[in-house]
Write an enzyme that holds these catalytic residues in place. Sequence first.
Site, PDB file in Angstrom:
ATOM      1  N   ASP A   1      34.688  42.705  37.529  1.00 50.31           N
ATOM      2  CA  ASP A   1      35.771  41.807  37.132  1.00 50.31           C
ATOM      3  C   ASP A   1      36.155  41.998  35.663  1.00 50.31           C
ATOM      4  O   ASP A   1      35.403  42.626  34.889  1.00 50.31           O
ATOM      5  CB  ASP A   1      35.310  40.356  37.382  1.00 50.31           C
ATOM      6  CG  ASP A   1      36.448  39.440  37.801  1.00 50.31           C
ATOM      7  OD1 ASP A   1      37.597  39.726  37.446  1.00 50.31           O
ATOM      8  OD2 ASP A   1      36.163  38.424  38.472  1.00 50.31           O
TER       9      ASP A   1
ATOM     10  N   ASP B   1      43.722  36.648  43.434  1.00 53.12           N
ATOM     11  CA  ASP B   1      42.884  35.471  43.672  1.00 53.12           C
ATOM     12  C   ASP B   1      43.557  34.511  44.639  1.00 53.12           C
ATOM     13  O   ASP B   1      42.950  33.511  45.038  1.00 53.12           O
ATOM     14  CB  ASP B   1      42.615  34.730  42.358  1.00 53.12           C
ATOM     15  CG  ASP B   1      41.392  35.297  41.640  1.00 53.12           C
ATOM     16  OD1 ASP B   1      40.669  36.104  42.245  1.00 53.12           O
ATOM     17  OD2 ASP B   1      41.170  34.926  40.472  1.00 53.12           O
TER      18      ASP B   1
HETATM   19  C1  GLA Z   1      37.872  35.973  38.819  1.00 50.25           C
HETATM   20  C2  GLA Z   1      37.968  36.695  40.129  1.00 50.25           C
HETATM   21  C3  GLA Z   1      37.504  35.773  41.234  1.00 50.25           C
HETATM   22  C4  GLA Z   1      36.089  35.348  40.969  1.00 50.25           C
HETATM   23  C5  GLA Z   1      35.993  34.701  39.598  1.00 50.25           C
HETATM   24  C6  GLA Z   1      34.560  34.424  39.218  1.00 50.25           C
HETATM   25  O1  GLA Z   1      38.813  34.947  38.742  1.00 50.25           O
HETATM   26  O2  GLA Z   1      39.251  37.158  40.363  1.00 50.25           O
HETATM   27  O3  GLA Z   1      37.591  36.410  42.479  1.00 50.25           O
HETATM   28  O4  GLA Z   1      35.242  36.450  41.054  1.00 50.25           O
HETATM   29  O5  GLA Z   1      36.566  35.504  38.588  1.00 50.25           O
HETATM   30  O6  GLA Z   1      34.459  33.819  37.995  1.00 50.25           O
END
Ligand code: GLA
Length: 711
Positions: A444, A513
């Site tokens: 990430d 997301d």
């Molecule tokens: C980001 C990612 C999510 C999740 C969060 C965790 O927003 O896109 O899918 O993994 O971080 O903190």
Amino acid sequence: MTGAAGWHHLTAGGVSLLVEAVAGASPRVLWWGAELGSTDLAAVALAAGAAGPHGGVVASSAALLFPNYAEGDASRPALAGHRGGVDFSPLPKCVTVDSSESALAITSADESAALSVRTDVEISESGLLRLRHAVTNTGDSDYVLDGVAAALPIPGEAAEVLDFTGRWSRERSPQRRPMTIGAVVRDSRRGRTGHDATTLMCAGEPGFGFRHGQVWAVHVAWSGNHSTYAERTPSGLGRLGGGELLLSGEVILAAGAEYVSPWLFAVYSGAGLDGVSASFHRWLRARTNHPKSPRPIVLNTWEAVYFQHDLEKLCRLADAAAEVGVERFVLDDGWFGSRRDDTSGLGDWYVSAQVWPEGLSPLIDYVRGLGMQFGLWVEPEMINPDSELARAHPDWIMSTGGRLPAEVRHQQVLDIGNPAAYAYIFERLDALLTEYPISFVKWDHNRDLVDAGQSGAEPHNRAGVHRQTLAIYRLLDELRAKHPGVEVESCSSGGARIDLEILQRTDRVWTSDCNDALERQAIQRWTGLLLPPELMGAHVGPTESHTTGRVHSLSFRAVAATFGHSGMEWDIASITAQERARLRTWVSFVKDHRDLLHSGDVVRADYPDPAGWVHGVVATDRSCALFAYVQMASTAFERPLPVQLPGLDPDRCYLVRPVYPAGQPADVNRTGPAWMAAGEIALSGRALATVGLALPILRPEQALLLEVSPR
Ligand code: GLA
């Protein structure tokens, strides 16, 4: 093919690029577009040579491969820079050309400015081009580079521009406008590819659709700051181009040093955007590093448990996952350091003894015991000021001007371009991958880079985004070389790091997301112009979307999650037995169809009603297909217009039947047309593409899958 007078014709997949590279002159692009066949190149060159304008410079009408001021090209130059205030207008002239059927390497030099340029151009079997310039400082003093862009000419027919913007949870929104005189420039200064990065800049015949109209499109393969543009000058010359967006002082070439621009990918399609995506998808799929194994069904724990890590609860989730047929269980954020919420812990990549007193092994063993792979979330380029790492090495945070950048999600950026920080992160990730049988890493990157100076005790640090971008590539390359079996997902607050350079070292992207299936239709449709389904994570989310609050049936959510690398992101241990049974049926349907979905040609119909979207995947031998009709909004019509299914073999006969792997949309049978009452229909590909099929009346946010098999 190379002609006597320095003409080089790269041609494949219905596309031609004709370049003239003659020693002592600037290389020119005479044609980029539909295949020229065995046309007389000399005649084409003669035909392409335009008249000089009144009061203009003759060469301004030629499409230079390396646009420059020196020859009167008033459009954006390929190179911006200077040597202590001089050598601002380089004129690199061709010295040597290496050419083959599918590649050209042209070396040009400007002795006065003491710069040399190597331009690489390649064409793939599908006709996809990529080009870049490598600039070397051949002088004996520093050369300050402000930017290097690659570009190709587009003809006057390309009079409408399509590009993309976005934000968190709504990536890749299309925007269209006429291409008038001037430039459409999309800069991404996010220090990552960006939610709003245009991904593609397309220019085409006005009104071009998925299946009609000529389209030219480019993509800048770079995961840091970058710029993409479409430009037409009053000379009539149009171009699509782009490159890295360098911050001031970021690249200063010492004597003998070289800067290599990102690859500019360039695609021409004679018949709409489906041709654009087909070219990208074929190129991606032909790579030796393209994922080859069936894409495992994923369960990601984020929306199921967030930061509430509890072995017992996660084991029950794993039980439910195994029961429905999940093949890869991914533990998301919250397993390390003090990371009990998003305010602390980033950088402390040690398993938390508080929540995982016996380490991750009890969960990993349990998951693997159920026959699933185990995956783990990390965010290596980030650091919380509230972390052991930040307390020990505050000087590893990217900053400038003696101040810290504004915090985003309570975090700062770790300067992995700093060798000491790089070594720490490499050691931590290597140790985790060595200690635990981890098959997959969700990698990430949750903030933009702002004020991102290189780290160090000195307060006035130099801009560091370029160095950071190269460091992340190196980190991924070195980790993957050491742990070749581990797959990596590129996630960045959802889909903010999606580009073809990060994809050279990752196996899929987290598309967004947003797991709202309605929004996902759009996000996947437009991300899918670049990426084939197997590279786009697509999960069934909770009944009520966590990002939009919309409520969707499981059947609607499952249709969206079918056309990607499928999975789920939902607390499926707490759902009803009936929901779990439906999920199981859907998972087994996806397993039965993933060979097709992950190798076939992606098609979208130019359906005449904007309230309905039609898309599908057709096997490359056109023997079978899977289509979706999606009711995006309420329609103005009393009953849906017939749906035409594109891309099939007109002369073959097919059986088409509606399938409901995760349950039927409500009322679908009551309003179904006659052919659906019979359960299936046999029709030729020609009839399916022209007459089409009547549809049932669907409510907004309902969808139908149509399975097409050989008769
Ligand atoms: C980001 C990612 C999510 C999740 C969060 C965790 O927003 O896109 O899918 O993994 O971080 O903190």
